[in-house]
Scaffold this active site. Structure first.
Site, short mmCIF file in Angstrom:
data_model
loop_
_atom_site.label_atom_id
_atom_site.label_comp_id
_atom_site.label_asym_id
_atom_site.label_seq_id
_atom_site.Cartn_x
_atom_site.Cartn_y
_atom_site.Cartn_z
CG ASP A 47 -2.16 0.86 1.00
OD1 ASP A 47 -3.24 0.27 0.80
OD2 ASP A 47 -2.05 2.09 1.01
CG ASP A 73 3.63 5.50 -6.52
OD1 ASP A 73 2.72 4.96 -7.18
OD2 ASP A 73 3.99 6.67 -6.72
CB VAL A 74 1.37 -0.02 -7.85
CG1 VAL A 74 1.54 -0.99 -6.70
CG2 VAL A 74 0.06 0.74 -7.74
CG ASN A 100 -7.73 -3.57 -4.27
OD1 ASN A 100 -8.92 -3.67 -4.58
ND2 ASN A 100 -7.34 -2.79 -3.26
CE1 TYR A 166 -13.17 3.93 -10.59
CE2 TYR A 166 -15.39 3.41 -11.37
CZ TYR A 166 -14.30 3.14 -10.55
OH TYR A 166 -14.34 2.06 -9.71
CB THR A 201 -15.35 0.32 0.70
OG1 THR A 201 -15.20 1.40 -0.25
CG2 THR A 201 -15.80 -0.94 -0.04
#
Length: 269
Positions: A47, A73-74, A100, A166, A201
């Protein structure tokens, strides 16, 4: 039933975005990580916020599971490589990757959206998944195969979203999944996509959610039952396990049936 097993004992999985913002319930990534651990997998919880990943690690270990937390940091190739190396250095293998990480991105139509924010949104929502796969696939190949689950959205399957970024990015995730499934089948790597609907969530809560809007979201489905990160995580854990051994290139809506209908009949309760 030879070769089919739900048990992930001895397997190693990476979940990106495995932390969860403060709030009610859990995020999709945290739920997926915990449920994979309950099935026996050892987890790398990655994360951008280390404290959130550490919380997930502690939850897994409190139940007797094994996990490590990695701050990363992906969108950065070197960080993606480091996440994979954390798994192989600790446990000597990699069997599953859950991509994810995702953001809502900038608002606006093609006329309105800021081009720099658009590029950043695509980097986070799409390119990051390619980067993680770039380093995960060789490790999975060395382990004899594996599973990749990309998190999309029902917004990538149908129109009507108020913003352009998005649904565009999530639609890209859907077809990237299909392409990856073909590319990596020869290595015994299955690639599937989970498309959540309007789950509730902590990330959704942080964006502001009135009681009225929450109720309206609940009713926009066949089941008219509110979903949570646990519902998404359950689908992820299934797709990573042996009971899904004959599934690849699948796009799985987890949405209480919202995408199964054109319009919700008024008498559905």
């Amino acid at each position: 039933m030879q070769g089919i097993s739900e048990d992930l004992k001895g397997k190693v999985a990476i979940v990106t975005g495995a932390g969860s913002r403060p709030g009610e319930g859990v995020g999709n990534g945290r739920a997926a990580a915990i449920l994979l651990a309950r099935a026996g997998a050892r987890l790398v919880c990655a994360d951008a916020v280390l404290a959130w990943a550490e919380d997930t690690r502690r939850m897994i270990e409190a139940e007797g599971g094994e996990a490590i937390a990695v701050e990363a940091d992906v969108t950065r190739p070197e960080d993606c490589r480091r996440i994979v190396e954390a798994a192989t250095a600790r446990w000597g293998r990699l069997d599953a990757l859950v991509n994810n990480v995702g953001i809502s991105g900038p608002p606006g139509t093609a006329e309105e959206v800021d081009p720099e924010a658009w590029a950043q949104g695509l980097l986070v929502n799409v390119t990051s998944m390619m980067l993680m796969a770039k380093y995960a696939v060789p490790a999975m190949r060395a382990a004899g195969g594996g599973a990749i689950v990309n998190i999309g959205s029902v917004a990538g399957l149908r129109g009507g979203h108020p913003s352009l970024l998005y649904p565009t990015s999530k639609g890209a995730v859907v077809n990237m999944t299909r392409a990856m499934a073909v590319h990596h089948a020869k290595d015994g790597i299955r690639v599937n996509c989970v498309c959540p609907g309007m789950v509730y969530t902590p990330m959704v809560q942080q964006g502001g959610m009135s009681a009225e809007k929450r109720e309206a979201r609940r009713r926009r489905s066949i089941l008219q039952v509110e979903g949570s990160g646990w519902d998404v995580g359950a689908a992820v854990a299934f797709l990573c396990g042996g009971n899904a051994r004959w599934m690849t290139g699948a796009i799985v809506p987890v949405d209480a049936g919202a995408t199964a209908i054109a319009a919700l009949p008024e008498n559905v309760r």
